[in-house]
Design a protein around this motif. Structure first.
Motif, PDB file in Angstrom:
ATOM      1  N   GLN A  34      -4.907   9.112  18.930  1.00  0.00           N
ATOM      2  CA  GLN A  34      -5.414   8.279  17.857  1.00  0.00           C
ATOM      3  C   GLN A  34      -4.417   7.175  17.524  1.00  0.00           C
ATOM      4  O   GLN A  34      -3.212   7.340  17.666  1.00  0.00           O
ATOM      5  N   LEU A  35      -4.964   6.048  17.095  1.00  0.00           N
ATOM      6  CA  LEU A  35      -4.140   4.884  16.786  1.00  0.00           C
ATOM      7  C   LEU A  35      -3.246   5.172  15.582  1.00  0.00           C
ATOM      8  O   LEU A  35      -3.705   5.642  14.549  1.00  0.00           O
ATOM      9  N   ARG A  36      -1.954   4.918  15.749  1.00  0.00           N
ATOM     10  CA  ARG A  36      -1.005   5.122  14.656  1.00  0.00           C
ATOM     11  C   ARG A  36      -1.058   3.911  13.731  1.00  0.00           C
ATOM     12  O   ARG A  36      -0.845   2.772  14.143  1.00  0.00           O
ATOM     13  N   VAL A  37      -1.362   4.169  12.472  1.00  0.00           N
ATOM     14  CA  VAL A  37      -1.483   3.107  11.474  1.00  0.00           C
ATOM     15  C   VAL A  37      -0.629   3.476  10.272  1.00  0.00           C
ATOM     16  O   VAL A  37      -0.864   4.504   9.640  1.00  0.00           O
ATOM     17  N   TYR A  38       0.370   2.638   9.980  1.00  0.00           N
ATOM     18  CA  TYR A  38       1.206   2.827   8.792  1.00  0.00           C
ATOM     19  C   TYR A  38       1.784   1.457   8.411  1.00  0.00           C
ATOM     20  O   TYR A  38       1.826   0.521   9.230  1.00  0.00           O
ATOM     21  N   PRO A  39       2.191   1.281   7.165  1.00  0.00           N
ATOM     22  CA  PRO A  39       2.660  -0.031   6.705  1.00  0.00           C
ATOM     23  C   PRO A  39       3.892  -0.499   7.472  1.00  0.00           C
ATOM     24  O   PRO A  39       4.802   0.282   7.758  1.00  0.00           O
ATOM     25  N   LEU A  40       3.887  -1.788   7.822  1.00  0.00           N
ATOM     26  CA  LEU A  40       5.012  -2.385   8.524  1.00  0.00           C
ATOM     27  C   LEU A  40       5.786  -3.337   7.614  1.00  0.00           C
ATOM     28  O   LEU A  40       7.008  -3.243   7.506  1.00  0.00           O
ATOM     29  N   LEU A  41       5.082  -4.250   6.942  1.00  0.00           N
ATOM     30  CA  LEU A  41       5.726  -5.231   6.080  1.00  0.00           C
ATOM     31  C   LEU A  41       4.879  -5.445   4.830  1.00  0.00           C
ATOM     32  O   LEU A  41       3.652  -5.264   4.853  1.00  0.00           O
ATOM     33  N   VAL A  42       5.545  -5.864   3.740  1.00  0.00           N
ATOM     34  CA  VAL A  42       4.873  -6.287   2.510  1.00  0.00           C
ATOM     35  C   VAL A  42       4.924  -7.812   2.480  1.00  0.00           C
ATOM     36  O   VAL A  42       5.999  -8.407   2.377  1.00  0.00           O
ATOM     37  N   LEU A  43       3.764  -8.449   2.606  1.00  0.00           N
ATOM     38  CA  LEU A  43       3.704  -9.901   2.724  1.00  0.00           C
ATOM     39  C   LEU A  43       3.569 -10.606   1.381  1.00  0.00           C
ATOM     40  O   LEU A  43       4.004 -11.744   1.228  1.00  0.00           O
ATOM     41  N   ASP A  44       2.944  -9.954   0.399  1.00  0.00           N
ATOM     42  CA  ASP A  44       2.712 -10.627  -0.873  1.00  0.00           C
ATOM     43  C   ASP A  44       2.430  -9.572  -1.948  1.00  0.00           C
ATOM     44  O   ASP A  44       2.259  -8.382  -1.642  1.00  0.00           O
ATOM     45  N   LYS A  45       2.391 -10.027  -3.194  1.00  0.00           N
ATOM     46  CA  LYS A  45       2.164  -9.132  -4.333  1.00  0.00           C
ATOM     47  C   LYS A  45       1.287  -9.856  -5.344  1.00  0.00           C
ATOM     48  O   LYS A  45       1.422 -11.074  -5.539  1.00  0.00           O
ATOM     49  N   ARG A  46       0.387  -9.078  -6.011  1.00  0.00           N
ATOM     50  CA  ARG A  46      -0.460  -9.657  -7.035  1.00  0.00           C
ATOM     51  C   ARG A  46      -0.839  -8.587  -8.050  1.00  0.00           C
ATOM     52  O   ARG A  46      -0.682  -7.385  -7.777  1.00  0.00           O
ATOM     53  N   ILE A  47      -1.319  -9.049  -9.201  1.00  0.00           N
ATOM     54  CA  ILE A  47      -1.766  -8.151 -10.265  1.00  0.00           C
ATOM     55  C   ILE A  47      -3.213  -8.511 -10.589  1.00  0.00           C
ATOM     56  O   ILE A  47      -3.516  -9.680 -10.876  1.00  0.00           O
ATOM     57  N   VAL A  48      -4.094  -7.532 -10.544  1.00  0.00           N
ATOM     58  CA  VAL A  48      -5.515  -7.743 -10.813  1.00  0.00           C
ATOM     59  C   VAL A  48      -5.923  -6.869 -11.996  1.00  0.00           C
ATOM     60  O   VAL A  48      -5.263  -5.881 -12.327  1.00  0.00           O
ATOM     61  N   ARG A  49      -7.034  -7.281 -12.640  1.00  0.00           N
ATOM     62  CA  ARG A  49      -7.581  -6.534 -13.763  1.00  0.00           C
ATOM     63  C   ARG A  49      -8.696  -5.624 -13.255  1.00  0.00           C
ATOM     64  O   ARG A  49      -9.600  -6.064 -12.547  1.00  0.00           O
ATOM     65  N   ARG A  50      -8.597  -4.334 -13.623  1.00  0.00           N
ATOM     66  CA  ARG A  50      -9.602  -3.367 -13.220  1.00  0.00           C
ATOM     67  C   ARG A  50      -9.819  -2.386 -14.368  1.00  0.00           C
ATOM     68  O   ARG A  50      -8.886  -1.681 -14.757  1.00  0.00           O
ATOM     69  N   ASN A  51     -11.031  -2.369 -14.868  1.00  0.00           N
ATOM     70  CA  ASN A  51     -11.369  -1.481 -15.995  1.00  0.00           C
ATOM     71  C   ASN A  51     -10.421  -1.707 -17.181  1.00  0.00           C
ATOM     72  O   ASN A  51      -9.868  -0.763 -17.769  1.00  0.00           O
ATOM     73  N   LYS A  52     -10.181  -2.989 -17.493  1.00  0.00           N
ATOM     74  CA  LYS A  52      -9.357  -3.390 -18.631  1.00  0.00           C
ATOM     75  C   LYS A  52      -7.900  -2.949 -18.507  1.00  0.00           C
ATOM     76  O   LYS A  52      -7.190  -2.813 -19.503  1.00  0.00           O
ATOM     77  N   THR A  53      -7.447  -2.696 -17.293  1.00  0.00           N
ATOM     78  CA  THR A  53      -6.049  -2.342 -17.044  1.00  0.00           C
ATOM     79  C   THR A  53      -5.512  -3.205 -15.912  1.00  0.00           C
ATOM     80  O   THR A  53      -6.263  -3.687 -15.058  1.00  0.00           O
ATOM     81  N   SER A  54      -4.198  -3.388 -15.893  1.00  0.00           N
ATOM     82  CA  SER A  54      -3.546  -4.180 -14.858  1.00  0.00           C
ATOM     83  C   SER A  54      -3.171  -3.278 -13.685  1.00  0.00           C
ATOM     84  O   SER A  54      -2.547  -2.229 -13.883  1.00  0.00           O
ATOM     85  N   VAL A  55      -3.550  -3.697 -12.494  1.00  0.00           N
ATOM     86  CA  VAL A  55      -3.284  -2.928 -11.277  1.00  0.00           C
ATOM     87  C   VAL A  55      -2.457  -3.793 -10.339  1.00  0.00           C
ATOM     88  O   VAL A  55      -2.831  -4.933 -10.031  1.00  0.00           O
ATOM     89  N   THR A  56      -1.348  -3.251  -9.877  1.00  0.00           N
ATOM     90  CA  THR A  56      -0.468  -3.962  -8.944  1.00  0.00           C
ATOM     91  C   THR A  56      -0.931  -3.689  -7.523  1.00  0.00           C
ATOM     92  O   THR A  56      -1.104  -2.536  -7.123  1.00  0.00           O
ATOM     93  N   GLN A  57      -1.129  -4.758  -6.755  1.00  0.00           N
ATOM     94  CA  GLN A  57      -1.551  -4.644  -5.369  1.00  0.00           C
ATOM     95  C   GLN A  57      -0.553  -5.349  -4.455  1.00  0.00           C
ATOM     96  O   GLN A  57       0.041  -6.361  -4.838  1.00  0.00           O
ATOM     97  N   LEU A  58      -0.392  -4.811  -3.258  1.00  0.00           N
ATOM     98  CA  LEU A  58       0.506  -5.370  -2.261  1.00  0.00           C
ATOM     99  C   LEU A  58      -0.288  -5.753  -1.017  1.00  0.00           C
ATOM    100  O   LEU A  58      -1.207  -5.038  -0.615  1.00  0.00           O
ATOM    101  N   LEU A  59       0.085  -6.888  -0.426  1.00  0.00           N
ATOM    102  CA  LEU A  59      -0.526  -7.329   0.826  1.00  0.00           C
ATOM    103  C   LEU A  59       0.257  -6.691   1.977  1.00  0.00           C
ATOM    104  O   LEU A  59       1.404  -7.047   2.232  1.00  0.00           O
ATOM    105  N   ILE A  60      -0.363  -5.721   2.683  1.00  0.00           N
ATOM    106  CA  ILE A  60       0.322  -4.901   3.682  1.00  0.00           C
ATOM    107  C   ILE A  60      -0.075  -5.337   5.077  1.00  0.00           C
ATOM    108  O   ILE A  60      -1.261  -5.511   5.387  1.00  0.00           O
ATOM    109  N   GLN A  61       0.949  -5.561   5.912  1.00  0.00           N
ATOM    110  CA  GLN A  61       0.721  -5.745   7.341  1.00  0.00           C
ATOM    111  C   GLN A  61       0.926  -4.389   8.014  1.00  0.00           C
ATOM    112  O   GLN A  61       1.965  -3.751   7.864  1.00  0.00           O
ATOM    113  N   TRP A  62      -0.070  -3.961   8.782  1.00  0.00           N
ATOM    114  CA  TRP A  62      -0.053  -2.628   9.391  1.00  0.00           C
ATOM    115  C   TRP A  62       0.495  -2.688  10.815  1.00  0.00           C
ATOM    116  O   TRP A  62       0.360  -3.710  11.507  1.00  0.00           O
TER     117      TRP A  62
END
Length: 405
Positions: A359-387
């Motif tokens: 099976q193809l091995r998939v795991y995070p390699l690099l963090v390219l960017d970062k952002r904060i989005v609103r979800r259900n009236k709360t702030s959620v931190t998201q990362l742009l992941i290169q696999w």
């Protein structure tokens, strides 16, 4: 008892005879179906099995008892009760499709089945199976549905015994022989060649993990033939007609094979490679199920390389010089190879990194960017992941809490 005047017809004998006569004259446990009368379908689903009874006027006609699989055990009670109805109707459709029938279930929600919204796959599947049937669903309390309940609770030992009958037992000596091949270079080379050659033309065969010699018994197996000579004229005529039909059958099969070969050969080309040639290798796209990536592998690379041919094995197989960390076999059929022409190299990646299970091995390699989005009236931190094994343009936004956990 056989002696003269030994048998006497007493009152006890008369009672026993009447009991025997009544037992012989009574109806069987399962009644014969009468299509002029309506049917009644009683269903029940337990945690590990289902049961159903088809009856007429309170007398059972046939019954169903079946264990649930691991996937079906995870269904909700509503889906299990719905499933047993669908399975029973599918099995006894020839009884139920002509007239009206009653379905009795201990799940009261199914009484309003036609009023429910189609939200699950089993509801959509059931709608097509029940379409066109004349039925009425009635609710029956569990304590009054004992017969179907008993059929759904099969004996645990019976299921374990059934599983034991499907276990494949490999003798110890076969395992020892297979282990001995791991350190035998000659055996490994022979197994590799037999995987490519047609084994009918070689002295050795490889089946079920064991190498076997055809000359072990000193003679080839005899061919079973039938004689067409018989003293009975009718039998001899029958045997001759059978041989004539076999001859015609073989001729027609041979013509069909030649016709298929003729059209197939139009799309084939005669390719021969030499040791030292560089070729591109066609590999099947790996599948991964451990990580749910939103990635389509349809447009990924089909050919990898180029790689050098280091040995020719047989007529249509070649051994390639792959990378040291490759986890695939180094012998390939010529249909998977494409000769490199010219000095220009077409850029292609090396074979994708896979685990021991392929099976193809998939795991995070690099963090390219970062952002904060609103979800259900709360702030959620998201990362742009290169696999790993994917390009930067295939990076995805993932929740930081999910990655951290």
């Amino acid at each position: 008892m056989l002696k003269k005047d030994q048998f006497q017809w007493t009152e006890e004998s008369k009672v026993a005879f009447e009991i025997l006569k009544a037992a012989m004259c009574q109806a069987l446990v399962l009644a014969l179906s009468n299509f002029t009368k309506g049917f009644c379908l009683e269903t029940y689903a337990s945690s590990k099995g289902i049961g159903a009874i088809l009856s007429q006027e309170g007398i059972p006609v046939t019954y169903l008892s079946k264990d649930l699989g691991p996937k079906q055990m995870d269904l909700s009670i509503y889906e299990k009760e719905y499933l047993v109805i669908l399975m029973a109707i599918s099995k006894w459709m020839h009884y139920l499709e002509e007239g009206s029938f009653i379905i009795k279930t201990d799940h009261e929600a199914l009484k309003h089945l036609l009023e429910h919204k189609l939200t699950t796959s089993i509801q959509k599947k059931g709608l097509t199976k029940l379409l066109g049937l004349n039925y009425v669903i009635q609710y029956r309390k569990c304590r009054h549905n004992l017969a179907a309940d008993a059929l759904s609770r099969r004996d645990k030992n019976e299921g374990e015994l059934r599983q034991l009958t499907t276990i494949v037992i490999i003798p110890t000596w076969v395992q020892e022989v297979e282990q001995s091949y791991q350190n035998d270079l000659v055996a490994i080379e022979m197994i590799t060649q037999l995987a490519v050659f047609v084994q009918d033309t070689t002295e050795w065969t490889y089946s079920k993990g064991v190498l076997r010699n055809r000359d072990l018994y000193g003679y080839t197996p005899p061919t079973m033939t039938w004689s067409t000579d018989s003293r009975v004229a009718d039998i001899q005529k029958l045997l001759q007609e059978r041989d004539t039909m076999n001859t015609i059958l073989y001729e027609q099969l041979d013509k069909a094979q030649q016709r298929m070969k003729h059209y197939t050969d139009k799309k084939r080309s005669d390719r021969v490679l030499q040791v030292g040639d560089e070729v591109y290798l066609k590999l099947q796209q790996y599948k991964q199920s451990s990580v749910a990536l939103r990635k389509n592998l349809k447009l990924s690379a089909r050919y990898y390389g180029p790689y050098k041919v280091i040995e020719k094995i047989g007529l249509v197989a070649y051994k390639l010089q792959l990378l040291e960390n490759s986890r695939i076999h180094y012998v390939f059929h010529i249909s998977l190879l494409k000769r490199k022409i010219g000095e220009k190299v077409v850029t292609s990646r090396d074979p994708l990194e896979v685990n021991a299970e392929g099976q193809l091995r998939v795991y995070p390699l690099l963090v390219l960017d970062k952002r904060i989005v609103r979800r259900n009236k709360t702030s959620v931190t998201q990362l742009l992941i290169q696999w790993v094994n994917f390009r930067p343009e295939n990076a995805t936004w993932e929740d930081f809490n999910v990655l951290k956990s």
